[in-house]
Write an enzyme that holds these catalytic residues in place. Structure first.
Site, short mmCIF file in Angstrom:
data_model
loop_
_atom_site.label_atom_id
_atom_site.label_comp_id
_atom_site.label_asym_id
_atom_site.label_seq_id
_atom_site.Cartn_x
_atom_site.Cartn_y
_atom_site.Cartn_z
N TRP A 161 0.75 -1.58 0.16
CA TRP A 161 0.09 0.15 0.36
C TRP A 161 0.47 0.94 -0.16
CZ3 TRP A 161 -4.62 -1.47 3.92
CH2 TRP A 161 -5.43 -2.14 3.40
N GLU A 168 11.71 2.05 -4.48
CA GLU A 168 10.99 3.42 -3.01
C GLU A 168 12.38 3.19 -2.08
OE1 GLU A 168 7.03 2.71 -4.15
OE2 GLU A 168 6.75 3.24 -5.73
N SER A 181 3.53 -2.80 -11.74
CA SER A 181 2.54 -2.40 -12.40
C SER A 181 0.99 -4.04 -12.94
CB SER A 181 2.50 -1.99 -14.12
OG SER A 181 3.11 -0.93 -13.73
N GLY A 234 1.28 -2.77 -5.88
CA GLY A 234 1.17 -1.80 -5.36
C GLY A 234 -0.43 -1.76 -5.87
N GLY A 235 -0.28 -0.32 -6.51
CA GLY A 235 -1.61 0.66 -7.33
C GLY A 235 -3.12 -0.44 -7.00
C1 PEP Z 1 5.09 -2.27 -5.57
O1 PEP Z 1 4.92 -0.76 -5.02
O2 PEP Z 1 5.29 -2.92 -5.64
C2 PEP Z 1 4.09 -2.17 -6.95
C3 PEP Z 1 4.93 -3.19 -8.36
O3 PEP Z 1 3.88 -1.09 -8.07
P1 PEP Z 1 2.32 -1.19 -8.80
O4 PEP Z 1 2.17 -2.55 -8.95
O5 PEP Z 1 1.58 0.15 -8.81
O6 PEP Z 1 3.79 -0.49 -9.49
#
Ligand code: PEP
Length: 253
Positions: free
Chosen positions: A10, A98, A213, A234-235
């Site tokens: 998250w 990140e 993604s 993530g998203g």
């Molecule tokens: C993540 O934060 O580990 C990630 C893969 O983000 P997203 O799915 O948004 O690319």
């Protein structure tokens, strides 16, 4: 056989009340996932961990997004393993790109944290993955092998077996530009061979996730790759309906 795993990261999203609402809404989907032999969980921010732990079904993994390797002391702004354990948290994501980019987290620092977690019978989810520049130079494998060797240095095979690896190419995180199944499969197969060189046969029992993604409409293609054991998302993990879509997608493969 390696159990499939879907973990939502998250990041810095959701207040405690929003996190609690998700936890309360997750009962049916967690039961559904477990009934289909998929392990699921979320990694909320530190301030949301306790409420998610209290309100989500007990089978839902609740993971922290970081931890300090010291038990206590003068480390302003940090959170320790005993603090997490007291509220029932026993999974921690480490080395997310990140945190590597904005907080200077190195593979060496992750190694110290992984050792501390394992000594406390907790599960590290260790992230690795290359930048677009490294990818375009064709140096992904060299780069990722170094992250794996350093992050997991000095572990015994039995310890290594407890670690979950997440391969997340940085250029695919939050960009909507996911790696193709072929790229993810190729790199994750390579990671497993690298683990095998260091730890022998237990590499076949270690779970390796893809992240970058991942959405309800593309997760099935990753899950059809033999070496990919699930996803770090993530998203698309923030909304319960989308999370349910990810579980459904995992079952489609
Ligand atoms: C993540 O934060 O580990 C990630 C893969 O983000 P997203 O799915 O948004 O690319």
């Amino acid at each position: 056989m390696r159990q499939k795993l879907l973990l939502g990261n998250w990041k810095m999203n959701k207040t405690p009340s929003e996190a609690k609402a998700f936890a309360l809404a997750s009962k049916d989907m967690v039961e559904y996932a477990v009934a289909h032999h998929i392990q699921v969980g979320v990694a909320p921010s530190f301030v949301c961990l306790a409420t998610v732990k209290e309100n989500a079904p007990k089978d839902c993994i609740v993971a922290a997004q970081n931890v300090n390797e010291h038990d206590h002391g003068a480390y302003t702004g940090e959170v320790s393993i005993p603090m997490l354990k007291e509220i029932g948290i026993d999974w921690v994501i480490l080395g997310h790109s990140e945190r590597r980019a904005y907080n200077g987290e190195t593979s060496e620092a992750c190694n110290a944290k992984i050792k501390a977690l394992l000594a406390n019978h907790m599960t590290p989810v260790y992230c690795c993955g290359e930048s677009l520049d490294v990818f375009e130079k064709g140096e992904t494998k060299k780069f990722v092998a170094e992250q794996i060797r350093t992050g997991l240095a000095d572990l015994t095979p039995e310890e290594a077996k407890q670690v979950v690896i997440a391969y997340e190419p940085i250029w695919a995180i939050g960009t909507g530009k996911s790696a193709s199944k072929e790229i993810a499969e190729d790199t994750i197969g390579f990671i497993r061979r690298t683990l095998r060189e260091s730890f022998g046969a237990v590499a076949m029992d270690m779970r390796i996730l893809y992240g970058g993604s991942v959405k309800p409409n593309n997760i099935a293609s990753y899950m059809s790759a033999e070496d990919i054991d699930g996803a770090l998302v993530g998203g698309a993990s923030l909304d319960p309906a989308s999370f349910q879509g990810l579980i459904d997608g995992m079952l489609q493969k």
